[in-house]
Scaffold this motif. Structure first.
Motif, PDB file in Angstrom:
ATOM      1  N   THR A 166     -10.937  30.877  65.610  1.00 27.59           N
ATOM      2  CA  THR A 166     -11.496  30.091  64.347  1.00 27.59           C
ATOM      3  C   THR A 166     -12.541  30.767  64.115  1.00 27.59           C
ATOM      4  O   THR A 166     -12.716  30.669  63.162  1.00 27.59           O
ATOM      5  N   TRP A 167     -13.856  31.161  65.508  1.00 29.07           N
ATOM      6  CA  TRP A 167     -14.859  31.519  64.315  1.00 29.07           C
ATOM      7  C   TRP A 167     -14.750  33.063  63.599  1.00 29.07           C
ATOM      8  O   TRP A 167     -15.925  33.347  63.337  1.00 29.07           O
ATOM      9  N   THR A 168     -13.907  34.111  63.718  1.00 20.61           N
ATOM     10  CA  THR A 168     -13.658  34.931  62.956  1.00 20.61           C
ATOM     11  C   THR A 168     -13.094  35.008  62.195  1.00 20.61           C
ATOM     12  O   THR A 168     -13.680  35.429  60.540  1.00 20.61           O
ATOM     13  N   LEU A 169     -12.315  33.430  61.575  1.00 17.40           N
ATOM     14  CA  LEU A 169     -12.092  33.329  60.157  1.00 17.40           C
ATOM     15  C   LEU A 169     -13.013  32.704  59.302  1.00 17.40           C
ATOM     16  O   LEU A 169     -13.039  32.656  58.753  1.00 17.40           O
ATOM     17  N   LEU A 170     -13.956  31.681  60.213  1.00 21.56           N
ATOM     18  CA  LEU A 170     -14.889  30.887  59.552  1.00 21.56           C
ATOM     19  C   LEU A 170     -16.048  32.679  59.252  1.00 21.56           C
ATOM     20  O   LEU A 170     -16.270  32.661  58.158  1.00 21.56           O
ATOM     21  N   ALA A 171     -16.159  33.952  59.542  1.00 21.94           N
ATOM     22  CA  ALA A 171     -16.757  34.590  59.616  1.00 21.94           C
ATOM     23  C   ALA A 171     -16.204  34.892  58.548  1.00 21.94           C
ATOM     24  O   ALA A 171     -17.145  35.760  57.542  1.00 21.94           O
ATOM     25  N   ALA A 172     -14.845  35.208  58.428  1.00 25.95           N
ATOM     26  CA  ALA A 172     -14.633  36.156  56.924  1.00 25.95           C
ATOM     27  C   ALA A 172     -14.335  35.062  56.323  1.00 25.95           C
ATOM     28  O   ALA A 172     -14.725  36.094  54.808  1.00 25.95           O
ATOM     29  N   ARG A 173     -14.634  34.363  55.660  1.00 28.67           N
ATOM     30  CA  ARG A 173     -14.613  33.079  54.969  1.00 28.67           C
ATOM     31  C   ARG A 173     -15.898  32.689  54.090  1.00 28.67           C
ATOM     32  O   ARG A 173     -16.350  32.649  53.307  1.00 28.67           O
ATOM     33  N   ARG A 174     -16.789  32.853  55.279  1.00 28.62           N
ATOM     34  CA  ARG A 174     -18.300  33.226  54.579  1.00 28.62           C
ATOM     35  C   ARG A 174     -18.505  34.664  53.807  1.00 28.62           C
ATOM     36  O   ARG A 174     -19.227  34.761  53.304  1.00 28.62           O
ATOM     37  N   THR A 175     -17.832  35.506  54.740  1.00 27.82           N
ATOM     38  CA  THR A 175     -18.023  37.072  53.854  1.00 27.82           C
ATOM     39  C   THR A 175     -17.550  37.113  52.528  1.00 27.82           C
ATOM     40  O   THR A 175     -17.989  37.382  51.256  1.00 27.82           O
ATOM     41  N   HIS A 176     -16.318  35.961  52.005  1.00 23.97           N
ATOM     42  CA  HIS A 176     -15.589  36.310  51.027  1.00 23.97           C
ATOM     43  C   HIS A 176     -16.033  35.883  50.421  1.00 23.97           C
ATOM     44  O   HIS A 176     -16.087  35.797  49.490  1.00 23.97           O
ATOM     45  N   SER A 177     -16.598  34.906  50.872  1.00 24.79           N
ATOM     46  CA  SER A 177     -17.084  33.391  49.567  1.00 24.79           C
ATOM     47  C   SER A 177     -18.725  34.124  49.434  1.00 24.79           C
ATOM     48  O   SER A 177     -19.257  33.428  47.830  1.00 24.79           O
ATOM     49  N   ARG A 178     -19.569  34.997  49.840  1.00 24.55           N
ATOM     50  CA  ARG A 178     -20.545  35.712  48.707  1.00 24.55           C
ATOM     51  C   ARG A 178     -21.759  34.679  48.651  1.00 24.55           C
ATOM     52  O   ARG A 178     -22.003  34.303  47.131  1.00 24.55           O
ATOM     53  N   PRO A 179     -22.496  34.234  49.627  1.00 25.59           N
ATOM     54  CA  PRO A 179     -23.125  32.878  50.042  1.00 25.59           C
ATOM     55  C   PRO A 179     -24.084  33.574  49.507  1.00 25.59           C
ATOM     56  O   PRO A 179     -25.307  34.894  49.071  1.00 25.59           O
ATOM     57  N   PRO A 180     -25.167  32.826  48.194  1.00 30.05           N
ATOM     58  CA  PRO A 180     -26.570  32.753  48.298  1.00 30.05           C
ATOM     59  C   PRO A 180     -27.703  33.525  48.462  1.00 30.05           C
ATOM     60  O   PRO A 180     -27.669  33.641  50.036  1.00 30.05           O
ATOM     61  N   ALA A 181     -28.728  34.016  48.151  1.00 32.45           N
ATOM     62  CA  ALA A 181     -29.647  34.609  49.059  1.00 32.45           C
ATOM     63  C   ALA A 181     -30.385  32.987  50.048  1.00 32.45           C
ATOM     64  O   ALA A 181     -30.851  34.394  51.000  1.00 32.45           O
TER      65      ALA A 181
END
Length: 384
Positions: A166-181
C-alpha cells in the motif's frame, strides 16, 4: 487505509516474542544473557533508528520511507524464522528498525493529512497498535503449540506485506503527482532540528514520552514476576498483565480524541499520572488487592502513551516540526525505556525485594508530572 495498515504493524513484531521466549531458548539454545538482549533489542532499536526517519523523509519523501520501513518489518519477520540465533537476532533488528521509522513518521502523516482530526486518527492508530500488540502476545503460545514456532512467527508477515504494498503505491502516486515545493517534510527556513532542540517545550514533550515509555515497558516486563513473588499463581499473574494491557485499549482511542478537543491538556496529564501513582502505591502497600491496582495501572499506562503521542502533533505547528519532534522524543524515550527493565531487574536482584523498584517507579511520577504540566500547556514548539 495506509494509516490503518501502518498502525497494525507497529507492535505485533515486538510483542509476539516474549511469550514464546522459553521455547526459543530451548530450540535455539540461547543463554540467559542472549534472551535478555533479545527482549531489550527491539526497544533499543526504536530509539537508535528514530533520528534517521525525518532525514530520510526530507530526501526521498514520507511515503517512500514508510514503504521501506514496512519492507524492513516484513523482512525481519521472515528472517527471524531461520533456525539459527543469528537469524533471530538479525530479524529482530530489521523489524525494530522498520518499526522505529514508522513510529516517528506516523504523527507527521496525521498532522499533514488529517489536521482537523488529529485526535480521532491518533486514537485510531493507538487503538490498533494496542489491539494488535495484545493479539500477537495472546496468540503466540497457542499458535506455536498448534503449528510450530516458525509458522507462528511467520503469520505477521501477511499484514506487513499488505502495508508495504500500500505504501509503495502511495509513494509512486506522490512521485507521479509532482507535488509543489511546499510538500510536507521538505526543508524549510530555520530547519526543524534547530528549532526543536532549542525549544523547552520540545524537551518537556520528549521527557514525558520517555518516562511514560519507561513505566510501560517495566510493568509489561516485570508485573508477572512481581505478582508471582507476592504469592499469586503463575497463570493468574500472567492474566493480570494481559488484563492490564487490555483495559488500556479503549483509552487509546478516547484520550487522544479528548486531548484534541481541549485547549489545555494538563488536566488529562494529572489524571493519568494520578491513576498510575495510585496503582503502584497500591501494589506496594496492599498487594492482596492486586487485581484492583492492575486495573488502575491499565488505565494509567493505556492512556499515558496515547496522550504523549498526541502531544507530538498538538504541540507542532506543521508536519515538518512534528517529524522532528517525534524523532527527538522517541530517540530519548525509547533508549530510556530500553534501559528501564534491565535497571529495575538489577535493582530487584541487589535488594532482594520489589519494594525499592516500586518506590523508584512511584518517584518517577514526580518528574513525569512536572514535565507533563509543561508539555500539556497550550503552545507550539518553536513559537515564542
Amino acid at each position: 487505509m495506509g494509516l490503518v495498515l501502518l498502525a497494525l504493524n507497529l507492535r505485533a513484531a515486538i510483542t509476539g516474542i516474549p511469550p514464546v521466549l522459553a521455547t526459543l531458548q530451548s530450540a535455539l539454545r540461547l543463554t540467559g544473557a542472549q534472551a535478555g538482549v533479545l527482549t531489550t533489542l527491539p526497544v533499543l532499536c526504536l530509539g537508535v533508528f528514530a533520528p534517521v526517519a525525518p532525514v530520510l523523509a526530507r530526501r526521498i519523501g514520507t511515503e517512500a520511507v514508510l514503504a521501506v520501513a514496512l519492507a524492513l518489518i516484513l523482512a525481519g519477520v521472515l528472517v527471524r524464522t531461520l533456525p539459527t540465533p543469528a537469524g533471530l537476532f538479525a530479524g529482530t533488528l530489521l523489524a525494530g528498525a522498520g518499526i522505529a521509522l514508522g513510529n516517528v513518521l506516523m504523527p507527521a502523516v496525521i498532522k499533514r493529512d488529517f489536521p482537523d482530526r488529529i485526535g480521532l486518527m491518533t486514537g485510531l492508530a493507538m487503538t490498533l497498535m494496542a489491539a494488535t500488540g495484545a493479539l500477537a502476545a495472546g496468540l503466540a503460545v497457542p499458535l506455536t503449540t498448534a503449528t510450530g514456532r516458525r509458522t507462528a512467527l511467520t503469520v505477521w508477515a501477511a499484514p506487513a506485506l499488505a502495508a508495504a504494498t500500500t505504501w509503495t503505491l502511495l509513494a509512486a502516486r506522490r512521485t507521479h503527482s509532482r507535488p509543489p515545493a511546499t510538500t510536507p517534510l521538505t526543508p524549510v527556513p530555520a530547519g526543524p532540528r534547530t528549532s526543536v532542540l532549542r525549544s523547552p517545550l520540545a524537551w518537556a514533550v520528549s521527557a514525558l514520552l520517555g518516562i511514560v515509555s519507561l513505566c510501560f515497558y517495566v510493568l509489561v516486563a516485570w508485573t508477572p514476576q512481581i505478582m508471582s513473588d507476592e504469592g499469586y499463581p503463575t497463570a493468574e499473574a500472567g492474566a493480570m498483565t494481559s488484563v492490564m494491557l487490555t483495559i488500556g485499549i479503549p483509552f487509546g482511542l478516547a484520550v487522544p480524541v479528548t486531548a484534541a478537543r481541549l485547549a489545555d491538556q494538563r488536566p488529562l496529564v494529572v489524571m493519568v499520572i494520578a491513576l498510575k501513582a495510585a496503582g503502584l502505591t497500591g501494589i506496594l502497600l496492599a498487594p492482596e488487592h492486586a487485581w484492583a491496582w492492575t486495573g488502575l495501572l491499565g488505565i494509567g499506562i493505556g492512556a499515558g502513551f496515547p496522550l504523549a503521542m498526541t502531544l507530538l502533533s498538538l504541540r507542532s505547528p506543521d508536519p515538518v516540526t512534528a517529524a522532528g519532534l517525534s524523532a527527538m522524543a522517541q530517540t530519548g524515550g525509547y533508549l530510556l525505556a530500553g534501559c528501564g527493565p534491565l535497571a529495575i531487574g538489577l535493582l530487584h536482584t541487589l535488594t532482594g525485594s520489589w519494594d525499592t523498584p516500586l518506590l523508584l517507579l512511584i518517584a518517577c511520577t514526580v518528574p513525569e508530572l512536572l514535565v507533563g504540566l509543561v508539555a500539556g500547556r497550550p503552545g507550539f514548539v518553536g513559537a515564542r
